[in-house]
Design an enzyme around this catalytic site. Sequence first.
Site, PDB file in Angstrom:
ATOM      1  CG  ASP A  23      -0.248  -3.009 -12.715  1.00 15.18           C
ATOM      2  OD1 ASP A  23      -1.476  -2.856 -13.015  1.00 15.18           O
ATOM      3  OD2 ASP A  23       0.057  -3.539 -12.068  1.00 15.18           O
ATOM      4  CB  SER A  24      -2.296   0.125 -10.128  1.00 12.10           C
ATOM      5  OG  SER A  24      -1.972  -0.520 -10.272  1.00 12.10           O
ATOM      6  CB  CYS A  86      -3.628  -1.422 -15.705  1.00  9.50           C
ATOM      7  SG  CYS A  86      -4.690  -1.458 -13.775  1.00  9.50           S
ATOM      8  CD  GLU A 165       1.920  -3.126  -5.776  1.00  7.10           C
ATOM      9  OE1 GLU A 165       2.948  -2.207  -6.235  1.00  7.10           O
ATOM     10  OE2 GLU A 165       1.390  -3.481  -6.564  1.00  7.10           O
ATOM     11  CB  CYS A 197      -6.777  -8.533 -11.154  1.00  4.29           C
ATOM     12  SG  CYS A 197      -5.201  -7.493 -10.248  1.00  4.29           S
ATOM     13  CG  HIS A 199      -1.404  -6.652  -8.552  1.00  2.59           C
ATOM     14  ND1 HIS A 199      -1.595  -5.496  -9.763  1.00  2.59           N
ATOM     15  CD2 HIS A 199      -0.177  -6.237  -7.648  1.00  2.59           C
ATOM     16  CE1 HIS A 199      -1.266  -4.727  -9.136  1.00  2.59           C
ATOM     17  NE2 HIS A 199       0.077  -5.427  -8.434  1.00  2.59           N
TER      18      HIS A 199
END
Length: 281
Positions: A23-24, A86, A165, A197, A199
């Site tokens: 993932d990012s 992601c 994040e 998403c 996250h």
Amino acid sequence: MDAHLQFRERNAQAKTPCIGVCDSGVGGLSVLRSLRAQLPDAPLLYVADSGHAPYGERSNEYIIDRSRWIMDHLVAEGAVGIVIACNTATAIAVPELRSSRPGIPIVGVEPGLKPAAITTRNGRIGVMATPGTIASEKFRVLMQAQGNGVTITPRPCPGLARLIEEGDLNSSQLREAIDGHTALLRAAGVDTVVLGCTHYAFVRHHIEAAMGHGVRIIDTADAVARHAVNTLGPLLPAADATDTMRLQTTGEADRLRAIASAWLPFLCTVESISTAAETLP
Ligand code: DGL
């Protein structure tokens, strides 16, 4: 193929075969958590590209470039198949990744519009995702495929993945951002909200609270993990119980270590990796 890549390819032969997950940043840990629950002994290697997160407000070229780098890295580390955990990278980079490495099966993620269309009672669905996912052609096609009978309200959430994040899920800034992003969905009267998403799974409780009683949240992590188990699980040889759960980051290892120990119900080793110098700015 350049010399660096050839070196990585040769090295891959000596590595433990594993499923690669990426993932990012730390969002894909929500998919990893489900995958671990379903494959408790399989060697899994997760790469968080936290040194380059978030992806959701970057150009397509940047996201494709980063995704290629991570895929090459995972293959060099022994990945026999890859879960792109992601939504943004799946929407933007997966066709290029598949054509650049046809021998490596890839499982992607996408906003769960189909389960939402089954779940909704009033026909109004909200989608929270990154600006990149919502602007993508893949998302436009996914929306169109839902047909009549449902009204979809997409809500791009710039900045939200970046706040998650940072790791403090109780910061007032994060709660205010969620309140702001969900306001449009409340006003639209949606009874179902899709987490588009990875996250956002870690702030699901805040989204639920902000949306109010009776609103259902759709997170596809378990479904993606099931698909990955079926598709990639059979490619693994019999599990080797040592060092089976590794996390790597292009950001700070200490930060990922702290997040993993707070957010994941299992132990893992954590290390930082250096990134390609040729990555676009
Ligand atoms: N977790 C990612 C997703 O599912 C990307 C968030 C970001 O880097 O902007 O879209």
